[in-house]
Design a protein around this motif. Structure first.
Motif, PDB file in Angstrom:
ATOM      1  N   ARG A 104       0.816  -1.321   0.150  1.00 35.09           N
ATOM      2  CA  ARG A 104      -0.057  -0.023   0.061  1.00 35.09           C
ATOM      3  C   ARG A 104       0.888   1.243  -0.126  1.00 35.09           C
ATOM      4  O   ARG A 104       0.304   2.383  -0.298  1.00 35.09           O
ATOM      5  CB  ARG A 104      -1.018   0.103   1.255  1.00 35.09           C
ATOM      6  N   SER A 105       1.995   1.196   0.604  1.00 32.70           N
ATOM      7  CA  SER A 105       2.900   2.533   0.801  1.00 32.70           C
ATOM      8  C   SER A 105       4.168   2.569  -0.284  1.00 32.70           C
ATOM      9  O   SER A 105       4.674   3.704  -0.229  1.00 32.70           O
ATOM     10  CB  SER A 105       3.244   2.303   2.281  1.00 32.70           C
ATOM     11  N   PHE A 106       4.444   1.572  -0.854  1.00 29.51           N
ATOM     12  CA  PHE A 106       5.548   1.704  -1.827  1.00 29.51           C
ATOM     13  C   PHE A 106       5.260   1.359  -3.454  1.00 29.51           C
ATOM     14  O   PHE A 106       4.294   0.372  -3.544  1.00 29.51           O
ATOM     15  CB  PHE A 106       6.808   0.801  -1.444  1.00 29.51           C
ATOM     16  N   ILE A 107       5.723   2.002  -4.165  1.00 29.20           N
ATOM     17  CA  ILE A 107       5.648   1.795  -5.709  1.00 29.20           C
ATOM     18  C   ILE A 107       6.755   0.699  -6.007  1.00 29.20           C
ATOM     19  O   ILE A 107       7.815   0.853  -5.768  1.00 29.20           O
ATOM     20  CB  ILE A 107       5.825   2.820  -6.485  1.00 29.20           C
ATOM     21  N   GLY A 108       6.280  -0.447  -6.666  1.00 30.61           N
ATOM     22  CA  GLY A 108       7.390  -1.650  -7.074  1.00 30.61           C
ATOM     23  C   GLY A 108       7.877  -1.296  -8.422  1.00 30.61           C
ATOM     24  O   GLY A 108       7.013  -0.919  -9.629  1.00 30.61           O
ATOM     25  N   ILE A 109       8.929  -1.561  -8.725  1.00 28.56           N
ATOM     26  CA  ILE A 109       9.680  -1.578  -9.843  1.00 28.56           C
ATOM     27  C   ILE A 109      10.224  -3.137 -10.039  1.00 28.56           C
ATOM     28  O   ILE A 109      11.350  -2.988  -9.157  1.00 28.56           O
ATOM     29  CB  ILE A 109      10.817  -0.360  -9.959  1.00 28.56           C
ATOM     30  N   GLU A 110       9.992  -3.558 -10.945  1.00 28.49           N
ATOM     31  CA  GLU A 110      10.535  -5.061 -11.355  1.00 28.49           C
ATOM     32  C   GLU A 110      11.689  -4.945 -12.613  1.00 28.49           C
ATOM     33  O   GLU A 110      11.053  -4.526 -13.500  1.00 28.49           O
ATOM     34  CB  GLU A 110       9.211  -5.900 -11.597  1.00 28.49           C
ATOM     35  N   ALA A 111      12.709  -4.737 -12.486  1.00 33.68           N
ATOM     36  CA  ALA A 111      13.603  -4.387 -13.473  1.00 33.68           C
ATOM     37  C   ALA A 111      14.090  -5.955 -14.078  1.00 33.68           C
ATOM     38  O   ALA A 111      14.579  -6.828 -13.313  1.00 33.68           O
ATOM     39  CB  ALA A 111      14.846  -3.981 -12.913  1.00 33.68           C
ATOM     40  N   GLU A 112      14.190  -5.863 -15.250  1.00 35.42           N
ATOM     41  CA  GLU A 112      14.627  -7.172 -15.929  1.00 35.42           C
ATOM     42  C   GLU A 112      15.987  -7.772 -15.925  1.00 35.42           C
ATOM     43  O   GLU A 112      16.716  -7.227 -16.246  1.00 35.42           O
ATOM     44  CB  GLU A 112      14.005  -7.228 -17.338  1.00 35.42           C
ATOM     45  N   ASN A 113      16.144  -8.724 -14.817  1.00 40.49           N
ATOM     46  CA  ASN A 113      17.668  -8.929 -14.472  1.00 40.49           C
ATOM     47  C   ASN A 113      17.425 -10.305 -13.805  1.00 40.49           C
ATOM     48  O   ASN A 113      16.623 -10.462 -13.001  1.00 40.49           O
ATOM     49  CB  ASN A 113      18.466  -8.328 -14.057  1.00 40.49           C
ATOM     50  N   ARG A 114      18.338 -11.312 -14.255  1.00 42.57           N
ATOM     51  CA  ARG A 114      18.598 -12.525 -13.567  1.00 42.57           C
ATOM     52  C   ARG A 114      18.823 -12.738 -12.082  1.00 42.57           C
ATOM     53  O   ARG A 114      18.599 -13.667 -11.171  1.00 42.57           O
ATOM     54  CB  ARG A 114      19.020 -13.743 -14.335  1.00 42.57           C
ATOM     55  N   GLY A 115      19.560 -11.684 -11.795  1.00 45.34           N
ATOM     56  CA  GLY A 115      20.064 -11.609 -10.390  1.00 45.34           C
ATOM     57  C   GLY A 115      21.320 -12.345 -10.129  1.00 45.34           C
ATOM     58  O   GLY A 115      21.506 -12.594  -8.989  1.00 45.34           O
ATOM     59  N   ILE A 116      21.794 -12.746 -11.327  1.00 40.85           N
ATOM     60  CA  ILE A 116      23.173 -13.472 -10.986  1.00 40.85           C
ATOM     61  C   ILE A 116      24.390 -12.816 -11.719  1.00 40.85           C
ATOM     62  O   ILE A 116      24.268 -12.048 -12.761  1.00 40.85           O
ATOM     63  CB  ILE A 116      22.838 -14.819 -11.539  1.00 40.85           C
ATOM     64  N   ALA A 117      25.720 -13.247 -11.320  1.00 41.87           N
ATOM     65  CA  ALA A 117      26.634 -12.379 -11.835  1.00 41.87           C
ATOM     66  C   ALA A 117      26.973 -12.635 -13.309  1.00 41.87           C
ATOM     67  O   ALA A 117      27.431 -11.670 -14.017  1.00 41.87           O
ATOM     68  CB  ALA A 117      27.931 -13.294 -11.441  1.00 41.87           C
ATOM     69  N   SER A 118      26.396 -13.680 -14.085  1.00 44.01           N
ATOM     70  CA  SER A 118      26.461 -13.740 -15.542  1.00 44.01           C
ATOM     71  C   SER A 118      25.370 -12.938 -16.203  1.00 44.01           C
ATOM     72  O   SER A 118      25.643 -13.113 -17.584  1.00 44.01           O
ATOM     73  CB  SER A 118      26.226 -15.212 -15.989  1.00 44.01           C
ATOM     74  N   ASP A 119      24.614 -12.259 -15.439  1.00 41.85           N
ATOM     75  CA  ASP A 119      23.443 -11.321 -16.210  1.00 41.85           C
ATOM     76  C   ASP A 119      23.937  -9.803 -15.652  1.00 41.85           C
ATOM     77  O   ASP A 119      23.091  -9.330 -14.903  1.00 41.85           O
ATOM     78  CB  ASP A 119      22.229 -11.679 -15.840  1.00 41.85           C
ATOM     79  N   PRO A 120      25.120  -9.091 -16.246  1.00 39.56           N
ATOM     80  CA  PRO A 120      25.451  -7.924 -15.771  1.00 39.56           C
ATOM     81  C   PRO A 120      24.188  -6.824 -15.994  1.00 39.56           C
ATOM     82  O   PRO A 120      23.526  -7.013 -16.998  1.00 39.56           O
ATOM     83  CB  PRO A 120      26.571  -7.572 -16.034  1.00 39.56           C
ATOM     84  N   TRP A 121      24.278  -5.774 -15.142  1.00 33.60           N
ATOM     85  CA  TRP A 121      23.206  -4.769 -15.307  1.00 33.60           C
ATOM     86  C   TRP A 121      23.525  -3.952 -16.409  1.00 33.60           C
ATOM     87  O   TRP A 121      24.698  -3.202 -16.366  1.00 33.60           O
ATOM     88  CB  TRP A 121      22.972  -4.144 -14.253  1.00 33.60           C
ATOM     89  N   PRO A 122      23.083  -3.733 -17.685  1.00 28.81           N
ATOM     90  CA  PRO A 122      23.263  -2.668 -18.683  1.00 28.81           C
ATOM     91  C   PRO A 122      23.216  -1.197 -18.056  1.00 28.81           C
ATOM     92  O   PRO A 122      22.567  -0.918 -17.266  1.00 28.81           O
ATOM     93  CB  PRO A 122      22.093  -2.881 -19.853  1.00 28.81           C
ATOM     94  N   ALA A 123      24.348  -0.542 -18.205  1.00 29.05           N
ATOM     95  CA  ALA A 123      24.442   0.732 -17.859  1.00 29.05           C
ATOM     96  C   ALA A 123      23.244   1.746 -18.218  1.00 29.05           C
ATOM     97  O   ALA A 123      22.817   2.362 -17.322  1.00 29.05           O
ATOM     98  CB  ALA A 123      25.729   1.547 -18.649  1.00 29.05           C
ATOM     99  N   VAL A 124      22.545   1.447 -19.504  1.00 33.34           N
ATOM    100  CA  VAL A 124      21.609   2.266 -19.794  1.00 33.34           C
ATOM    101  C   VAL A 124      20.110   1.707 -18.838  1.00 33.34           C
ATOM    102  O   VAL A 124      19.537   2.646 -18.606  1.00 33.34           O
ATOM    103  CB  VAL A 124      20.919   2.037 -21.048  1.00 33.34           C
TER     104      VAL A 124
END
Length: 258
Positions: A104-124
């Protein structure tokens, strides 16, 4: 039903971010939210490829949890997919700064990422993550301390691992954006290498007529809702981000002779 968070798309667009509004988002939710205190960051742990392959699950839920699972999805290319204006099932049991009513109190953002070292986060994507959070916090009058990771909110401790990045430097970067100390975002180019101008809702003139002709629409030169809908459908069919904006990538798909 009328929901509270119908300002999400405009707030993100005003921050210079790419936004793809999903059909029916303004009336989607598990009821309405309460007073929004902050933003909760997640990663999807979804498929390894694609801009936002988890979109359908976030929108409609899983067998064990009804959707929507967040108000926003963030693709690997930095596009925000606006999913719901009401409450979403993204938080579960937890606490952040004394607040326990996460959904009720937070807006959720689900970012596409596997959450493992082999899936680095793109800078953009990370840049858009910071800027989107900052834009929302500015809108609700909150500082960067009201941005938390699901892993920080969730109880018992260790119940959730997302997002996979360190939240402390992330919050510092968000604070810098709020303070006006960060560089401006990279915007869609005004034109491509063949002088096709970027056009979107509200654009007028010969380039819009050319676009409408290619799409098989009546060419009136006015980029209205029907043209935008046709552009989004074309983008989906060609594995492009369905943001309704005709920039260099969409022009290239529309006119392959270039």
């Amino acid at each position: 039903m009328s929901y509270t968070l119908t300002w999400l798309a405009e707030t993100l667009e005003d921050a210079g971010l790419k936004v793809a509004e999903q059909t029916g988002w303004r009336t989607r939710g598990r009821g309405d939210v309460g007073r929004i205190r902050g933003v909760m960051c997640h990663h999807t742990a979804g498929p390894a490829r694609g801009v936002m392959p988890s979109l359908n699950v976030i929108t409609h839920g899983r067998r064990d949890l009804a959707g929507p699972l967040s108000q926003l999805g963030l693709g690997r290319d930095g596009t925000y997919f606006v999913i719901a204006a009401g409450r979403a099932n993204h938080a579960g049991r937890g606490k952040w700064q004394g607040v326990t009513s996460g959904n009720r109190s937070f807006i959720g953002i689900e970012a596409e990422n596997r959450g493992i070292a082999s899936d680095p986060w793109p800078a953009v994507q990370i840049d858009a993550y910071r800027r989107g959070v900052a834009a929302i916090l500015r809108k609700i009058g909150a500082d960067a301390s009201w941005c938390c990771g699901h892993k920080e909110y969730a109880l018992p401790r260790g119940r959730k691992p997302d997002p996979s990045f360190d939240m402390d430097p992330f919050r510092r970067d968000v604070a810098a954006i709020l303070a006006g100390l960060a560089a401006p975002p990279s915007l869609i180019p005004a034109a491509d290498a063949h002088d096709h101008p970027t056009v979107r809702r509200g654009s007028r003139g010969a380039p819009v007529e050319a676009l409408q002709t290619i799409l098989g629409l009546e060419p009136d030169g006015i980029f209205g809702p029907l043209t935008e809908a046709a552009v989004r459908e074309f983008q989906r069919e060609h594995d492009l981000v369905p943001d309704g904006i005709v920039g260099p990538l969409t022009w290239a798909a529309l006119d392959p002779r270039d």
